[in-house]
Enzyme design. Structure first.
Site, mmCIF file in Angstrom:
data_model
loop_
_atom_site.group_PDB
_atom_site.id
_atom_site.type_symbol
_atom_site.label_atom_id
_atom_site.label_comp_id
_atom_site.label_asym_id
_atom_site.label_seq_id
_atom_site.Cartn_x
_atom_site.Cartn_y
_atom_site.Cartn_z
ATOM 1 C CD GLU A 47 -2.277 1.240 2.960
ATOM 2 O OE1 GLU A 47 -1.609 0.766 3.920
ATOM 3 O OE2 GLU A 47 -3.418 1.741 3.106
ATOM 4 C CG ASN A 116 -4.847 3.788 0.272
ATOM 5 O OD1 ASN A 116 -4.079 3.244 -0.521
ATOM 6 N ND2 ASN A 116 -4.684 3.733 1.586
ATOM 7 C CE LYS A 133 -7.207 1.066 3.668
ATOM 8 N NZ LYS A 133 -5.971 1.583 4.311
ATOM 9 C CD GLU A 152 -5.487 4.666 5.596
ATOM 10 O OE1 GLU A 152 -5.986 4.362 4.518
ATOM 11 O OE2 GLU A 152 -5.097 3.818 6.429
ATOM 12 C CB CYS A 178 -3.929 -1.612 4.732
ATOM 13 S SG CYS A 178 -3.177 -1.667 6.364
ATOM 14 C CG ASN A 203 1.902 1.531 4.825
ATOM 15 O OD1 ASN A 203 3.022 2.012 4.981
ATOM 16 N ND2 ASN A 203 1.382 1.320 3.626
HETATM 17 N N1 CDT Z 1 -3.172 1.419 6.434
HETATM 18 C C1 CDT Z 1 -4.110 0.799 7.192
HETATM 19 O O1 CDT Z 1 -5.223 0.565 6.758
HETATM 20 N N2 CDT Z 1 -3.749 0.487 8.450
HETATM 21 C C2 CDT Z 1 -4.663 -0.041 9.411
HETATM 22 C C3 CDT Z 1 -4.306 0.466 10.757
HETATM 23 C C4 CDT Z 1 -5.322 1.341 11.232
HETATM 24 S S1 CDT Z 1 -4.917 2.012 12.755
HETATM 25 C C5 CDT Z 1 -5.861 3.389 12.789
HETATM 26 C C6 CDT Z 1 -4.684 -1.559 9.490
HETATM 27 O O2 CDT Z 1 -5.781 -2.112 9.588
HETATM 28 O O3 CDT Z 1 -3.629 -2.173 9.529
#
Ligand code: CDT
Length: 372
Positions: A47, A116, A133, A152, A178, A203
């Site tokens: 991502e 995204n 996303k 985000e 993600c 991430n």
């Molecule tokens: N990038 C991403 O979607 N990360 C989320 C963490 C969210 S924490 C507010 C994940 O689900 O890994």
């Protein structure tokens, strides 16, 4: 004849805030070439693979009404066309090597929408399809109590398109990004379209501020959701991290390739740039799709209507919402077994206003007014 495809998961280490696109693309090219050496036909990047994870900073001056003021730095993290001069070398090299790729990036459309996005490119260097996303985590506004932001929900719109699959690389390919990987619906919607390879970039900060008790479970949850998604839908899952300590924030690495059996068949060992690869037998999907998870034969969609008719959480008895009263130590099971209003339970007819959107399970850990 079995349908074999060698897939590479190209994990990235941190990308610095001031790292140029050209520097990052050089790293991607090195991984693409390593993929070619390993015999890969497809290399999957994470991502937001072209920039640092910029939603960790509050980068505009718009306040609670949305993005505004000086957006120069914010806008610098988005791609307005693809390919563009910085990413063209990746497309050219893909064509030269006959290695396709999947790339995550921030997309700013000509009419001003911010997504995204994940993009699938074939072995001729042509774009096969895009995915935006669906499940956008984090929060919309600056929250001073956090060590770092997760904006985000400020910087990306939710996908208007949903989950598609693409016939490519000799099979059926789906993409997710993600946070999508934590939701069973992600895999099932693509599983219902016959997905045989689901590509997921992530991430994931190791520090989950709204509930730090989850921090030591990040690795477990990462594997739990992707292994379950693979097995329950008879599909290969390729999970690719941007890991390591990026601008002071430590993120989970542990990129994995998971078989339709749910077994992890390769896993990254470092927290930096690393390519892992597996020769994937796409026909292995049918061992699950045509037996235990023969959807046509065994699924009961008429039993699942709540999944698409609500976004939850709601406890319903015969279509009525249960509202817990003062005597709230009643177990949910008792409430369901006794819908008569005893034990402090009151039964109301659901209305849009009666929905509980307060996410009370986070109330202790999250300061008032903030969101996970
Ligand atoms: N990038 C991403 O979607 N990360 C989320 C963490 C969210 S924490 C507010 C994940 O689900 O890994």
């Amino acid at each position: 004849m079995t349908r074999m495809i060698t897939i590479g998961a190209a994990q990235l280490g941190p990308i610095a805030r001031n790292e140029s696109r050209e520097e990052v693309v050089d790293r991607l090219l090195a991984l693409l070439r390593r993929g070619a050496e390993f015999g890969c036909e497809l290399v999957v990047f994470p991502e937001l693979a072209l920039t640092t994870f910029f939603p960790r900073w509050y980068l505009d001056e718009g306040g609670p009404t949305g993005i505004g003021g000086d957006t120069t730095e914010l806008d610098s993290y988005y791609e307005i066309e693809m390919p563009n001069p910085a990413t063209k070398p990746l497309f050219d090299e893909a064509k030269r090597l006959a290695v396709g790729f999947c790339l995550g990036y921030a997309e700013l459309t000509p009419d001003g929408h911010r997504y995204n996005t994940y993009m699938l490119v074939d072995r001729a260097g042509d774009i096969v399809g895009k995915y935006r996303k669906v499940h956008i985590p984090g929060h919309e506004n600056y929250e001073p109590w956090r060590q770092f932001q997760h904006l985000e929900r400020r910087y990306f719109e939710e996908s208007p398109d949903g989950f598609s699959v693409f016939p490519a690389f000799g099979g059926i390919v789906g993409m997710a990004i993600c946070n999508d990987r934590r939701w069973p619906e992600t895999y099932r919607v693509m599983g219902l379209q016959g997905a045989e390879m689901i590509l997921i970039g992530y991430n994931t900060p190791l520090n989950y501020a709204p509930d730090p008790s989850q921090n030591p479970l990040q690795s477990f949850h990462n594997q739990l959701v992707m292994q379950a998604g693979a097995y329950q839908n008879g599909t290969w899952v390729v999970g690719v991290a941007k890991g390591g300590i990026e601008e002071g924030v430590e993120s989970l690495a542990q990129s994995v390739i998971i078989a339709p059996s749910g077994q992890i068949v390769a896993q990254a060992t470092s927290i930096g740039d690393e390519l892992i690869s597996v020769a994937c037998d796409l026909d292995m999907c049918d061992r699950y799709k045509k037996t235990l998870f023969d959807f046509d034969r065994y699924r009961r969609p008429e039993m699942y209507h709540l999944i698409t008719s609500t976004d939850g959480p709601q406890a319903l008895v015969d279509g009525h919402e249960i509202v817990f009263g003062e005597d709230d130590d009643v177990a949910a099971g008792t409430a369901l077994a006794d819908p008569t209003g005893v034990h402090g339970i009151e039964i109301t007819t659901p209305t849009d206003d009666s929905r509980d959107d307060s996410h009370e399970d986070h109330a202790d850990a999250t300061p008032e007014g903030s969101t996970p």
